[in-house]
Structure formats: C-alpha cells, structure tokens
Design a protein around this motif. Structure first.
Motif, PDB file in Angstrom:
ATOM      1  N   ALA A 108       0.763  -1.401   0.209  1.00 34.76           N
ATOM      2  CA  ALA A 108       0.207  -0.036   0.153  1.00 34.76           C
ATOM      3  C   ALA A 108       0.829   1.333  -0.066  1.00 34.76           C
ATOM      4  CB  ALA A 108      -0.862   0.253   1.097  1.00 34.76           C
ATOM      5  N   GLU A 109       0.341   2.502  -0.057  1.00 32.05           N
ATOM      6  CA  GLU A 109       1.580   3.808  -0.552  1.00 32.05           C
ATOM      7  C   GLU A 109       1.074   4.365   1.225  1.00 32.05           C
ATOM      8  OE1 GLU A 109      -1.017   6.740  -2.521  1.00 32.05           O
ATOM      9  OE2 GLU A 109      -1.020   5.277  -4.627  1.00 32.05           O
ATOM     10  N   LYS A 110      -0.024   4.261   1.631  1.00 33.76           N
ATOM     11  CA  LYS A 110       0.757   4.219   3.369  1.00 33.76           C
ATOM     12  C   LYS A 110       1.681   3.383   3.867  1.00 33.76           C
ATOM     13  CE  LYS A 110      -2.049   5.744   6.923  1.00 33.76           C
ATOM     14  NZ  LYS A 110      -3.159   5.719   7.817  1.00 33.76           N
ATOM     15  N   ARG A 111       2.768   3.829   5.051  1.00 31.04           N
ATOM     16  CA  ARG A 111       3.597   3.136   5.793  1.00 31.04           C
ATOM     17  C   ARG A 111       3.048   3.626   7.227  1.00 31.04           C
ATOM     18  NH1 ARG A 111       9.333   2.251   2.089  1.00 31.04           N
ATOM     19  NH2 ARG A 111       7.842   1.323   0.530  1.00 31.04           N
ATOM     20  N   SER A 112       2.976   2.940   7.619  1.00 30.23           N
ATOM     21  CA  SER A 112       2.683   2.771   9.254  1.00 30.23           C
ATOM     22  C   SER A 112       2.887   1.518  10.111  1.00 30.23           C
ATOM     23  CB  SER A 112       1.203   3.075   9.675  1.00 30.23           C
ATOM     24  OG  SER A 112      -0.501   2.319   9.553  1.00 30.23           O
ATOM     25  N   ILE A 113       3.060   1.662  11.132  1.00 28.71           N
ATOM     26  CA  ILE A 113       3.093   0.409  11.851  1.00 28.71           C
ATOM     27  C   ILE A 113       1.817  -0.071  12.597  1.00 28.71           C
ATOM     28  CG2 ILE A 113       4.105  -0.299  13.686  1.00 28.71           C
ATOM     29  CD1 ILE A 113       6.675   1.024  13.289  1.00 28.71           C
ATOM     30  N   PRO A 114       0.754  -1.071  12.504  1.00 31.35           N
ATOM     31  CA  PRO A 114       0.311  -1.454  13.355  1.00 31.35           C
ATOM     32  C   PRO A 114      -0.034  -1.865  13.975  1.00 31.35           C
ATOM     33  CG  PRO A 114       0.965  -3.596  11.548  1.00 31.35           C
ATOM     34  CD  PRO A 114       1.659  -2.292  11.078  1.00 31.35           C
ATOM     35  N   ASP A 115      -1.232  -1.466  14.475  1.00 36.16           N
ATOM     36  CA  ASP A 115      -0.569  -1.870  16.819  1.00 36.16           C
ATOM     37  C   ASP A 115      -1.513  -3.287  17.345  1.00 36.16           C
ATOM     38  OD1 ASP A 115      -3.872  -2.179  16.708  1.00 36.16           O
ATOM     39  OD2 ASP A 115      -4.154   0.156  17.145  1.00 36.16           O
ATOM     40  N   THR A 116      -1.556  -3.752  18.101  1.00 36.98           N
ATOM     41  CA  THR A 116      -1.650  -5.310  18.507  1.00 36.98           C
ATOM     42  C   THR A 116      -3.013  -5.489  17.947  1.00 36.98           C
ATOM     43  OG1 THR A 116       0.599  -5.436  20.267  1.00 36.98           O
ATOM     44  CG2 THR A 116      -1.179  -7.083  20.634  1.00 36.98           C
ATOM     45  N   GLU A 117      -3.424  -5.044  18.340  1.00 37.01           N
ATOM     46  CA  GLU A 117      -5.284  -5.437  18.460  1.00 37.01           C
ATOM     47  C   GLU A 117      -5.833  -5.339  16.870  1.00 37.01           C
ATOM     48  OE1 GLU A 117     -10.092  -3.749  19.378  1.00 37.01           O
ATOM     49  OE2 GLU A 117      -8.119  -2.219  20.177  1.00 37.01           O
ATOM     50  N   GLN A 118      -5.575  -4.382  16.337  1.00 32.65           N
ATOM     51  CA  GLN A 118      -5.073  -4.265  14.285  1.00 32.65           C
ATOM     52  C   GLN A 118      -4.349  -6.197  14.505  1.00 32.65           C
ATOM     53  OE1 GLN A 118      -3.380  -1.195  12.798  1.00 32.65           O
ATOM     54  NE2 GLN A 118      -3.913  -2.026  10.450  1.00 32.65           N
ATOM     55  N   ILE A 119      -3.759  -5.944  14.185  1.00 35.21           N
ATOM     56  CA  ILE A 119      -2.768  -7.354  13.997  1.00 35.21           C
ATOM     57  C   ILE A 119      -3.479  -8.859  14.359  1.00 35.21           C
ATOM     58  CG2 ILE A 119      -0.930  -8.942  14.212  1.00 35.21           C
ATOM     59  CD1 ILE A 119       0.851  -5.977  14.010  1.00 35.21           C
ATOM     60  N   HIS A 120      -3.907  -8.606  15.585  1.00 28.50           N
ATOM     61  CA  HIS A 120      -4.751  -9.257  16.053  1.00 28.50           C
ATOM     62  C   HIS A 120      -5.923  -9.559  15.453  1.00 28.50           C
ATOM     63  CE1 HIS A 120      -6.906 -12.415  18.794  1.00 28.50           C
ATOM     64  NE2 HIS A 120      -8.616 -11.380  18.310  1.00 28.50           N
ATOM     65  N   LEU A 121      -7.001  -9.335  14.585  1.00 29.42           N
ATOM     66  CA  LEU A 121      -7.575  -9.001  14.177  1.00 29.42           C
ATOM     67  C   LEU A 121      -7.890  -9.237  12.534  1.00 29.42           C
ATOM     68  CD1 LEU A 121      -9.704  -5.285  15.105  1.00 29.42           C
ATOM     69  CD2 LEU A 121     -10.612  -7.847  15.446  1.00 29.42           C
ATOM     70  N   LEU A 122      -6.443  -8.937  11.894  1.00 31.80           N
ATOM     71  CA  LEU A 122      -6.195  -9.674  10.577  1.00 31.80           C
ATOM     72  C   LEU A 122      -5.754 -10.873  10.641  1.00 31.80           C
ATOM     73  CD1 LEU A 122      -3.743  -5.976   9.462  1.00 31.80           C
ATOM     74  CD2 LEU A 122      -6.461  -7.045   8.415  1.00 31.80           C
ATOM     75  N   LYS A 123      -5.061 -11.356  11.492  1.00 34.45           N
ATOM     76  CA  LYS A 123      -5.112 -12.938  11.785  1.00 34.45           C
ATOM     77  C   LYS A 123      -6.120 -14.019  11.574  1.00 34.45           C
ATOM     78  CE  LYS A 123      -1.380 -14.221  14.465  1.00 34.45           C
ATOM     79  NZ  LYS A 123      -0.943 -15.038  15.790  1.00 34.45           N
ATOM     80  N   GLN A 124      -7.592 -13.708  12.038  1.00 32.77           N
ATOM     81  CA  GLN A 124      -8.417 -14.021  12.137  1.00 32.77           C
ATOM     82  C   GLN A 124      -8.718 -14.680  10.586  1.00 32.77           C
ATOM     83  OE1 GLN A 124     -11.409 -12.061  14.215  1.00 32.77           O
ATOM     84  NE2 GLN A 124     -10.268 -11.795  15.569  1.00 32.77           N
ATOM     85  N   HIS A 125      -8.186 -13.785   9.658  1.00 34.98           N
ATOM     86  CA  HIS A 125      -8.449 -14.126   8.193  1.00 34.98           C
ATOM     87  C   HIS A 125      -7.340 -14.096   7.594  1.00 34.98           C
ATOM     88  CE1 HIS A 125     -12.466 -12.984   9.764  1.00 34.98           C
ATOM     89  NE2 HIS A 125     -12.233 -11.982   9.592  1.00 34.98           N
ATOM     90  N   ILE A 126      -6.309 -15.110   7.319  1.00 37.10           N
ATOM     91  CA  ILE A 126      -5.129 -15.313   7.145  1.00 37.10           C
ATOM     92  C   ILE A 126      -4.817 -17.221   7.597  1.00 37.10           C
ATOM     93  CG2 ILE A 126      -3.098 -15.182   7.812  1.00 37.10           C
ATOM     94  CD1 ILE A 126      -3.451 -12.359   7.518  1.00 37.10           C
ATOM     95  N   GLY A 127      -4.718 -17.721   6.957  1.00 41.27           N
ATOM     96  CA  GLY A 127      -4.128 -18.979   6.929  1.00 41.27           C
ATOM     97  C   GLY A 127      -4.809 -20.112   6.264  1.00 41.27           C
ATOM     98  N   MET A 128      -3.611 -20.639   5.247  1.00 42.54           N
ATOM     99  CA  MET A 128      -4.508 -21.996   4.308  1.00 42.54           C
ATOM    100  C   MET A 128      -5.449 -22.269   4.572  1.00 42.54           C
ATOM    101  SD  MET A 128      -2.711 -20.602   1.771  1.00 42.54           S
ATOM    102  CE  MET A 128      -3.283 -21.956   0.935  1.00 42.54           C
ATOM    103  N   ASP A 129      -5.456 -22.942   5.663  1.00 38.21           N
ATOM    104  CA  ASP A 129      -7.172 -23.433   6.016  1.00 38.21           C
ATOM    105  C   ASP A 129      -7.989 -22.897   5.708  1.00 38.21           C
ATOM    106  OD1 ASP A 129      -5.841 -22.342   8.032  1.00 38.21           O
ATOM    107  OD2 ASP A 129      -7.350 -22.990  10.016  1.00 38.21           O
ATOM    108  N   LYS A 130      -8.218 -21.338   5.783  1.00 37.64           N
ATOM    109  CA  LYS A 130      -9.189 -20.629   5.054  1.00 37.64           C
ATOM    110  C   LYS A 130      -9.919 -20.493   3.952  1.00 37.64           C
ATOM    111  CE  LYS A 130      -8.489 -17.934  10.111  1.00 37.64           C
ATOM    112  NZ  LYS A 130      -7.280 -19.233  10.165  1.00 37.64           N
TER     113      LYS A 130
END
Length: 322
Positions: A108-130
């Motif tokens: 993406a064009e915007k560069r920023s460091i995500p917080d812990t909550e954002q990473i936790h939410l994203l990980k819920q939809h990541i994984g080849m089992d999904k």
C-alpha cells in the motif's frame, strides 16, 4: 531478438520483456533461428489473467472481490502447490497473508506500524486452512480472506516458459522472470549455467552488481529471497518486508538471504520465501525432517560479517564464495 554465437558455433537468442509487474530475460539456443517472443508474451499474458494481482480483471483479483469465478489450470496448480508447501513449512509460506503486508505498508502507499489489536483482527482471516478449492471454485471461510501468489507465481511462470521451450525442442536455455530462474542444458560456453547471488547489503541496490556467491548449475529451478532491499524506517525502527504469518510481525533474525535450488522454479520460489521467514535452523530442520529434494544456501549477518551456509548438495556447485 538478439543472436549470440556460442563457442560451438550454434546461436543462442536473447529476448527481454515485461510481465507480472516485473521484467523477464530469456536466453535460449535454437538451431532453427526462431523468435519465440510473441508466443512467450502471449503465454505470460494469459498467465497474468489468472494470477496477477496487478490486473483487476484477473481470476485472483476477482476472487479477492468475492466474485463468482471459476479457476483455471494455472490458478489451481499454484494454489495446490502453495497449500502443500504451507503445510510443510508450518504456515511460514502463506499466500493468504496479503492483509499483513498491506497493514505494514508493503502493498500500500501508506506506511505505518499497525497496533496489536489490528494485527489480531487481521490474523483471524489468514491461514491456508481458511481457503480451499472445491470443484473449480475457491471457497473462503470469510469474505475478508485475500490471496496474493506473487511469492510463488513468478517461479511457476518460469516453469511454464521452460516447458514451452522444451516443447519447441530447445535443449539449452535460461528463463528468468522477476529473479526466479529455470535452467536447462549449457550456456554459450558449453558449461553449466553460472548464477550469481547478490551480497545482502543495503548498499547493494542493483542486482548483479556485487556478488556474494556464484553457483554453476543446470537442469534446476532457482530462487532467492532477501529482506535487505525492501524495508523502511519508522520512528528509528527498521521494518523489513519479511512478515511471519504466525505472529503478524516482521521477522527478527540474522538470516538476510536464502537461495533455493529445486527440480522446478515454483518449488524454489515458495521455499525461498518460507526459509527467509523461518530462519536458518528451522529451515534446515524442515529440509532434513521432510526429506525435501532441494538444496539451499543461506547468508547470515554474524556480528557485521556475512557468513554463508549451504546444504551438502551444493558443495561442488559453488565456483566462487566471498
């Protein structure tokens, strides 16, 4: 098409172009003086219609928008291989991790460091089992699952072009697409192909300018992944583009570059990415425990010095090591 006379009097031909958001360079020997570039360009354009995230109308882009679209053989082959390698590497290779790369500012064009909550939410939809293929359709566990096959697709496209050249009767060729390589036969000096591996320095921005290792190999696929060119600094913190899907964070270990040599480039491409995520020790463990038929070379930063490690199959393939 640039003709090059080989030592044995035959002609090799060099063609270059653009595909998959990157460049390609192909050198092949053909006794019939044929120009294969139009056919190769068409082949790669067809491949992009399947797996290029840069094409909004490609199959993978439409899947990411949750449209009802059937997959083709290109997509199916890449997906199934990605899922198999993800299993072997305990999820270190994961084509569903794209949201993490975007969150960290690498897609993406915007560069920023995500917080812990954002990473936790994203990980819920990541994984080849999904995500899976049923029939000719991709089935997701949630609409937010997003795929990006760039870490395996370029390798597979190199294999596809290699297969095309073999069908045309070419016995000697080098196919390179975005740095992923497929080799066969000999070079213009009637020797196995020489492949350079860049020194993994931030001050080495041009590929091929400063080499750490030179390999002499043939009849293999080869891919290199490194995190020393793609990074940015935020608030004094260096953020590398190699993201561990299991944690959601950039990796922090001393492995700077990994090169994999396998039977085909699709395998080399995916494992090179996975090994860079996992680090040296875990990568060697996977190779041993799974009896994977590949070789690998690792360049690590050890107290400011570059240290090269490699599997035993490369002992007679290294012609220069700095």
């Amino acid at each position: 098409m640039l003709p090059i006379m080989a030592d044995n009097g035959t002609f090799y031909y060099h063609i270059q172009g653009v595909a998959e958001g990157t460049s390609y360079s192909i050198l092949y020997q053909d006794d019939n003086d044929r120009n294969f570039q139009p056919e190769i360009d068409l082949l790669l354009a067809t491949f992009e219609k399947s797996l290029s995230v840069y094409d909004p109308n490609s199959i993978i882009s439409r899947i990411n928008r949750n449209e009802d679209v059937a997959v083709d053989d290109f997509f199916s082959s890449v997906f199934r291989r990605a899922k198999a390698i993800s299993s072997i590497t305990e999820g270190a290779f994961d084509i569903s991790a794209e949201p993490l790369f975007k969150a960290w500012g690498f897609s993406a064009e915007k560069r920023s460091i995500p917080d812990t909550e954002q990473i936790h939410l994203l990980k819920q939809h990541i994984g080849m089992d999904k995500v899976e293929i049923r029939g000719n359709k991709v089935i997701k566990s949630h609409p937010n699952v997003v795929l990006n096959a760039n870490a395996i697709a370029k390798g597979y496209s190199s294999d596809i072009v290699a297969s095309f050249l073999e069908q045309k009767g070419c016995l000697n060729f080098l196919v390179e697409i975005g740095g992923e390589i497929r080799l066969k036969g000999v070079n213009t000096e009637s020797e196995p192909w020489r492949i350079g591996i860049d020194r993994p320095s931030e001050n080495n921005p041009i590929p091929g300018q400063d080499l750490q290792v030179i390999l002499q190999i043939t009849d293999r696929g080869i891919a290199t992944s490194g995190n020393y060119r793609q990074f940015y600094t935020e608030n004094g913190q260096k953020i590398a583009h190699t993201i561990d899907p299991s944690t959601g964070y950039p990796v922090k270990h001393n492995l700077l570059s990994t090169t994999v040599i396998a039977q085909d480039a699709i395998t080399a491409d995916a494992f090179a990415t996975a090994f860079l995520v996992a680090g040296l020790d875990k990568s060697l463990e996977w190779i041993t425990d799974n009896n994977i038929k590949l070789d690998a070379l690792f360049i690590c930063d050890e107290e400011g010095e570059y240290k090269v490690y490699y599997t035993s199959g490369l002992e007679d393939k290294i012609v220069e090591c700095n």
